[in-house]
Design a protein around this motif. Sequence first.
Motif, PDB file in Angstrom:
ATOM      1  N   ASN A  28      45.577 147.540  57.429  1.00 26.60           N
ATOM      2  CA  ASN A  28      44.808 147.330  58.474  1.00 26.60           C
ATOM      3  C   ASN A  28      45.902 146.432  59.392  1.00 26.60           C
ATOM      4  O   ASN A  28      45.340 146.290  60.478  1.00 26.60           O
ATOM      5  N   TYR A  68      37.587 150.914  53.652  1.00 23.30           N
ATOM      6  CA  TYR A  68      38.105 150.289  52.769  1.00 23.30           C
ATOM      7  C   TYR A  68      37.567 150.259  51.243  1.00 23.30           C
ATOM      8  O   TYR A  68      38.219 150.599  50.269  1.00 23.30           O
ATOM      9  N   VAL A  90      36.438 142.171  55.977  1.00 23.82           N
ATOM     10  CA  VAL A  90      37.762 142.252  56.363  1.00 23.82           C
ATOM     11  C   VAL A  90      38.053 140.844  56.562  1.00 23.82           C
ATOM     12  O   VAL A  90      37.697 140.060  57.206  1.00 23.82           O
ATOM     13  N   LEU A 101      43.475 141.854  52.174  1.00 23.70           N
ATOM     14  CA  LEU A 101      42.410 142.985  52.574  1.00 23.70           C
ATOM     15  C   LEU A 101      41.833 143.549  51.152  1.00 23.70           C
ATOM     16  O   LEU A 101      40.558 143.670  51.203  1.00 23.70           O
ATOM     17  N   THR A 117      35.086 149.100  59.325  1.00 23.03           N
ATOM     18  CA  THR A 117      36.284 149.141  58.564  1.00 23.03           C
ATOM     19  C   THR A 117      36.293 148.489  57.198  1.00 23.03           C
ATOM     20  O   THR A 117      36.740 149.209  56.274  1.00 23.03           O
ATOM     21  N   PRO A 118      35.334 147.693  56.934  1.00 23.07           N
ATOM     22  CA  PRO A 118      34.982 147.313  55.399  1.00 23.07           C
ATOM     23  C   PRO A 118      34.531 148.347  54.569  1.00 23.07           C
ATOM     24  O   PRO A 118      34.988 148.607  53.418  1.00 23.07           O
ATOM     25  N   THR A 127      34.781 146.187  63.299  1.00 22.61           N
ATOM     26  CA  THR A 127      35.300 144.974  62.270  1.00 22.61           C
ATOM     27  C   THR A 127      34.409 144.722  61.191  1.00 22.61           C
ATOM     28  O   THR A 127      34.749 144.725  60.151  1.00 22.61           O
ATOM     29  N   THR A 139      38.206 143.443  49.626  1.00 20.10           N
ATOM     30  CA  THR A 139      37.065 144.631  49.511  1.00 20.10           C
ATOM     31  C   THR A 139      36.963 144.512  47.945  1.00 20.10           C
ATOM     32  O   THR A 139      35.608 145.084  47.718  1.00 20.10           O
TER      33      THR A 139
END
Length: 251
Positions: free
Chosen positions: A7, A116, A250, A240, A112-113, A108, A244
């Motif tokens: 990230n 991951y 994030v 990160l 993104t979360p 975001t 997760t």
Amino acid sequence: MIKGGPNTRVIVQRVWIVLEEKKIPYQYIEVNPYKKPDSLLALNPRGLVPTLACPTIRPDGSTAVKPLYESTVINEYLEDAFPNPEQPLHPADPYQKARGRIWIDYVTSRITPSFYRFLQYQGEEEGLNKAREEFLGHLKEFILAMDEIGPFFHGSNFMMPDIMLAPLAIRFWIIDQFKKGGLGIPAPGEGGNDEVVWNRWRMWLAAVETRESVASTMSDKEHSMPIYKRYADDVAQSELAKATRVGKGVP
């Protein structure tokens, strides 16, 4: 090559893309975020990467350097401080500009979360399929919000929502590399009811991948592979990775 976790590479590249798009003279200083040098901490005691050293004018006319951090904040500053009417990074229409910011945040807060979570997932195939479904669902929402003609999010111009997602999107190969069943985006002609959606995705991705500012700031796969494998194996110990692992967003 950008040092740091996945990230970190993504958020640094977002700023780098804007600097390249605007042809702003800059000095890129590479640091290891796990061994933060004094020069970075003097600017930003929190040691966040990226940090932009901004020249400012004091009331007495002398100059000073002050820091900015967070990629979205830095990019908004660059757009305001170095406007280019011929190639703006936001639409002129206030509604479209505000709408674009919703989808910048969506990258975001949702895409993104879920990316991951998908990458770090360890467990049964059923759970992996659910992680894939969640990620693709968020990605489809972003695609459906795009201008229908394109190729970019707002239409013919490369703008902030594109810059926000592009550095992550060009790394989606990580899923194909490390996760059984891969990313799950159907091949052309195999998208069923979502064929139009995935055709639009392919148009967008082809446009951003070949954008000079994106291609010229991309880290090479050879150096990235061991880092991404630690995430795919869920053994990474970055903030990160830890967030997760416990279901947080994030950091």
